[in-house]
Design a protein around this motif. Structure first.
Motif, PDB file in Angstrom:
ATOM      1  N   VAL A 159      30.316  27.110  44.804  1.00  0.00           N
ATOM      2  CA  VAL A 159      31.469  27.037  45.323  1.00  0.00           C
ATOM      3  C   VAL A 159      31.783  28.600  45.993  1.00  0.00           C
ATOM      4  N   GLY A 160      30.716  29.521  46.090  1.00  0.00           N
ATOM      5  CA  GLY A 160      30.756  30.498  46.564  1.00  0.00           C
ATOM      6  C   GLY A 160      31.292  31.828  45.841  1.00  0.00           C
ATOM      7  N   MET A 161      31.185  31.702  44.396  1.00  0.00           N
ATOM      8  CA  MET A 161      31.775  32.620  43.471  1.00  0.00           C
ATOM      9  C   MET A 161      30.619  33.742  43.442  1.00  0.00           C
ATOM     10  N   GLY A 177      43.230  35.761  43.100  1.00  0.00           N
ATOM     11  CA  GLY A 177      43.791  34.379  43.371  1.00  0.00           C
ATOM     12  C   GLY A 177      42.840  33.391  43.849  1.00  0.00           C
ATOM     13  N   GLY A 178      41.980  33.826  45.076  1.00  0.00           N
ATOM     14  CA  GLY A 178      41.013  33.057  45.665  1.00  0.00           C
ATOM     15  C   GLY A 178      39.691  32.802  44.725  1.00  0.00           C
ATOM     16  N   MET A 179      39.468  33.757  43.722  1.00  0.00           N
ATOM     17  CA  MET A 179      38.394  33.563  42.888  1.00  0.00           C
ATOM     18  C   MET A 179      38.842  32.333  41.890  1.00  0.00           C
ATOM     19  N   ARG A 180      39.983  32.477  41.522  1.00  0.00           N
ATOM     20  CA  ARG A 180      40.715  31.434  40.453  1.00  0.00           C
ATOM     21  C   ARG A 180      40.677  30.217  41.039  1.00  0.00           C
ATOM     22  N   GLN A 181      41.142  30.076  42.199  1.00  0.00           N
ATOM     23  CA  GLN A 181      40.994  28.752  42.875  1.00  0.00           C
ATOM     24  C   GLN A 181      39.433  28.052  42.961  1.00  0.00           C
ATOM     25  N   ARG A 182      38.561  28.916  43.100  1.00  0.00           N
ATOM     26  CA  ARG A 182      37.303  28.666  43.245  1.00  0.00           C
ATOM     27  C   ARG A 182      36.884  28.159  42.015  1.00  0.00           C
ATOM     28  N   ARG A 211      41.570  29.957  54.550  1.00  0.00           N
ATOM     29  CA  ARG A 211      40.381  29.471  55.272  1.00  0.00           C
ATOM     30  C   ARG A 211      39.200  29.257  54.355  1.00  0.00           C
ATOM     31  N   GLN A 212      38.857  30.194  53.727  1.00  0.00           N
ATOM     32  CA  GLN A 212      37.684  29.935  52.973  1.00  0.00           C
ATOM     33  C   GLN A 212      37.740  28.962  52.090  1.00  0.00           C
ATOM     34  N   ALA A 661      42.559  32.614  61.570  1.00  0.00           N
ATOM     35  CA  ALA A 661      42.342  31.853  60.243  1.00  0.00           C
ATOM     36  C   ALA A 661      43.746  31.114  59.894  1.00  0.00           C
ATOM     37  N   VAL A 662      44.403  31.349  60.913  1.00  0.00           N
ATOM     38  CA  VAL A 662      46.026  30.490  60.735  1.00  0.00           C
ATOM     39  C   VAL A 662      45.716  29.118  61.058  1.00  0.00           C
ATOM     40  N   PRO A 663      45.974  28.089  60.028  1.00  0.00           N
ATOM     41  CA  PRO A 663      45.971  26.739  60.496  1.00  0.00           C
ATOM     42  C   PRO A 663      46.881  26.430  61.762  1.00  0.00           C
TER      43      PRO A 663
END
Length: 739
Positions: A159-161, A177-182, A211-212, A661-663
């Motif tokens: 998962v890219g950690m 936050g991004g790492m916790r989501q991973r 986006r990641q 990166a904006v959806p």
């Protein structure tokens, strides 16, 4: 009779081919109730959905529409008092409602996985990451401790950690936050499920991390050959990632179709209203801003009997028939439950304003390689289109007179924090460089937008600007007075001129105080007027933010998110300030409520001549609100200029990466596929990179980037040795490198 359509179904490129397959998941006439002390909430009423193997289904709607309750019903994780009281949940051909509880638990743990909205609250703060990720293996597959640890490391790597062999020994609070989501995604995937349900997985994340995470889910869907249900209120996320979309309102599915078909030809009036509420929809081809459409009223109370179309009380096109007749989904591939659907011929596709086209990262890097320091392109004119007045097509100026004295002038602002090593002695281990030499000005009646990733320092700038913290060095001039030098009574008096609007209004209010006390508090602290004058001022505030006098006797927990943000804005206006700093004031709101708050802020700016510092990670919102934009990265401003120029002709690679990166509500936008992509985590502010702080993640990096470029330019400033260059709003963006 309900109008029925059968449009051609067009799938997104790369979508799974499910032709001839049996559905992996079917919901048939699903009903879910939540028993409360005051009654029973009928959260879901006759929901029908179908998910094919390898398919991504987007479920979208306002808060309270039933999106999350549908996901929890599938997973069997309903809150206390919740129960599925009717219908079927068919997974791999078996009705989960008829299976023994033990079998359902095993299916839920092995064949299904769920990623929750807030990973910090869904992770156990007392358990190490590796233990939590390995727990499903230990429980459902009876795997030994050593093997479970190795498999946890492997899934974290997939998962890219970064450094998964070390991360397994960390606790949740030690991760971003991004790492916790991973980690949450790894927990859901560790048993290789066939179905992944992601409930608002990116709501609290900035656009680059978002986006990641979304790209990660796409990649893992293909690798694990699983189906995905993506629950979100962000229409852009749905448009770019889902094969099909189901729009929910008040516990029912009101429209469902292939993604491209729905976004190019929405039929239900609720879907149309959601799209019109997007900030992107208000930006005309000329660059001028129209007023955002705001859906009136609130969703219905699902604890009461409802008749007719549930959206009818808020619909511009509702008739007496809509309010009395029972409306069901039409037949065909594009289904909708609307008696007066949007005519197909009148549909105008929703699309983002086209930014300057960006070359792929590989092309940009190869063009910059081996070149010397380029010269920046010609400065764009610092012109911002005027804003149309409320309810009219006539433009009115929102930016102040450029010759007037700035309301706020920030000069060489620096804020460092001491970093402790931990332990009993708590020695100082260094300094965190949160803000490093930031300078900008805000004129009367102007909105200055401040954007960047989480951790870039923009909220710190906001707290410094309102005097909640003292700078390490630099000046913060408010109407010509340096607020950093004020003490005691002078500092309190200064707060009459500047106020902060918080991201979470509920957390910023005392839950034990009624609204009348909350609004009166700043007046009492500043000793403004007597009791009668304060009551009159509060009445004026309620009128300005569009709230009834009845709210004064209620407590914060009795309000919706949009109402709370209106109360927060009213409190900010109580002392009649000249400047309001809004720290992510609409990031947690649905698109319809967001439109109401943004319209209100613009109306009050025109009426009262307010200046705003608008902090956000959502560039589409900042583009709509701001006259000028400053882009921050790791404590520094890397680009400043008129909002239209920054968004449509970005010069710094980081700015362009944020834009890309904006959806987008336009599926498969070329700029999203081929633009500048940021990889990796934000560097530590404890030891930031030398020179340009973005160079460790920049595709254009060269040796010269180790020396810091100044923020230079006329009107549109950029701090980059290799600035992007746009000849026009639609031209190809060049690196500016010497050929």
């Amino acid at each position: 009779m309900i109008e029925s359509t059968e449009p051609t179904v067009r799938r997104s490129p790369g979508a799974a081919d499910t032709t001839g397959d049996q559905p992996l998941l079917e919901l048939r006439d699903l009903d879910t109730d939540i028993a409360l002390r005051r009654g029973t909430v009928h959260a879901l009423d006759g929901v029908d959905l179908e998910l094919m193997p390898g398919e991504t289904l987007g479920v979208v709607g306002e808060s309270g529409s039933g999106k999350t309750m549908t996901a929890l019903s599938i997973m069997g994780l309903l809150p206390p008092g919740g129960r599925v009281c009717g219908g079927q949940i068919l997974f791999e051909g078996r009705d989960l409602r008829s299976l023994p509880a033990g079998e359902v638990r095993r299916i839920r743990g092995v064949r299904m996985g769920m990623v929750f909205q807030d990973p910090l609250t869904s992770l156990n703060p007392t358990m190490r990451i590796g233990v939590q990720v390995a727990e499903p293996l230990r429980v459902h597959e009876r795997v030994g401790k050593a093997e479970a640890r190795e498999r946890a490391i492997d899934i974290l790597r997939r998962v890219g950690m970064p450094r998964p062999d070390r991360i397994v020994d960390n606790y949740p609070h030690e991760l971003s936050g991004g790492m916790r989501q991973r980690v949450a995604i790894a927990m859901a995937l560790v048993c290789s499920p066939r179905l992944l349900i992601a409930d608002e997985p990116t709501t609290a994340l900035d656009v680059t991390t978002q986006r990641q995470i979304l790209e990660l889910i796409d990649d893992l869907r293909e690798e694990f050959r699983m189906a995905v249900i993506l629950v979100t209120h962000d229409l852009g996320v749905i448009a770019g990632r889902a094969d099909r979309v189901a729009v929910m309102y008040a516990g029912r599915v009101v429209e469902t179709a292939a993604t491209e078909e729905l976004f190019h030809s929405p039929r239900h009036r609720y879907t149309q209203a959601l799209m019109e509420a997007l900030p992107e929809s208000a930006i005309r081809d000329s660059g001028e801003h129209a007023r955002l459409y705001s859906i009136p009223g609130l969703p219905p109370d699902l604890s009461r009997p409802l008749t007719g179309c549930r959206f009818a009380p808020r619909c511009r096109y509702a008739t007496d028939e809509c309010r009395s007749a029972e409306v069901t989904l039409s037949a065909g591939e594009h289904q909708h439950a609307c008696l007066h659907p949007v005519p197909v011929a009148s549909v105008v596709p929703v699309s983002l304003p086209t930014p300057a086209r960006v070359e792929p990262v590989s092309a940009l890097a190869s063009r910059a390689a081996g070149t010397g320091k380029p010269t920046a392109g010609p400065a764009e004119p610092a012109v911002r289109p005027a804003e149309p007045a409320a309810g009219t097509g006539e433009p009115v100026a929102t930016a102040g007179d450029p010759t007037a004295t700035p309301v706020l002038s920030v000069r060489a602002l620096v804020k460092d924090y001491a970093a402790n090593s931990g332990g009993l002695l708590r020695r100082t281990a260094g300094q965190v460089s949160a803000v490093a030499g930031v300078s900008f000005e805000v004129g009367p009646g102007e909105t200055f937008g401040l954007v960047g990733e989480s951790g870039c320092g923009k909220s710190t700038v906001g707290r410094l600007a309102v005097g909640l913290e003292r700078p390490t060095s630099g000046q913060i001039m408010l109407d010509g007075t340096d607020i950093a030098s004020l003490t005691g009574r002078e500092r309190r008096r200064m707060h009459r001129q500047v106020q902060l609007m918080f991201q979470d209004s509920y957390a910023a209010m005392n839950p034990r105080m009624r609204v009348d006390a909350i609004l009166a508090e700043p007046l009492e602290i500043q000793k403004v007027g007597d009791g009668a004058a304060r009551r009159a001022r509060i009445a004026t505030l309620l009128d300005q933010v569009g709230l009834s006098r009845r709210v004064l006797e209620r407590y914060p927990h009795e309000f919706s998110g949009g109402q709370l943000q209106r109360i927060g804005l009213a409190r900010s206006l109580a002392l009649q300030p000249r400047l309001i700093v809004g720290d992510e004031p609409v990031s947690a709101l649905d698109v319809s409520i967001q439109a109401q708050v943004l319209n209100l802020m613009k109306d009050l700016q025109r009426e009262l001549g307010l200046a705003y510092v608008f902090i956000s990670h959502d560039l589409s919102v900042v583009d709509y609100m701001a006259d000028r934009i400053g882009v921050m990265y790791l404590g520094k401003l890397v680009e400043v200029g008129p909002a239209r120029d920054v968004v449509r002709a970005a010069r710094h690679p980081y700015t362009q990466a944020l834009i890309d990166a904006v959806p987008s509500v336009t599926p498969n936008t070329p700029a999203v596929r081929d633009g500048v992509t940021i990889r990796g985590e934000l560097p530590s502010a404890l030891n930031p990179p030398t020179g340009c702080r973005f160079r460790t993640r920049c595709p254009l990096v060269q040796e010269i980037c180790a020396t810091e470029p100044p923020l230079a330019g006329d009107g549109h400033q950029v701090a980059c040795h290799f600035p992007l260059r746009a000849e026009s709003a639609a031209a190809t963006v060049d690196t500016g490198a010497v050929r």
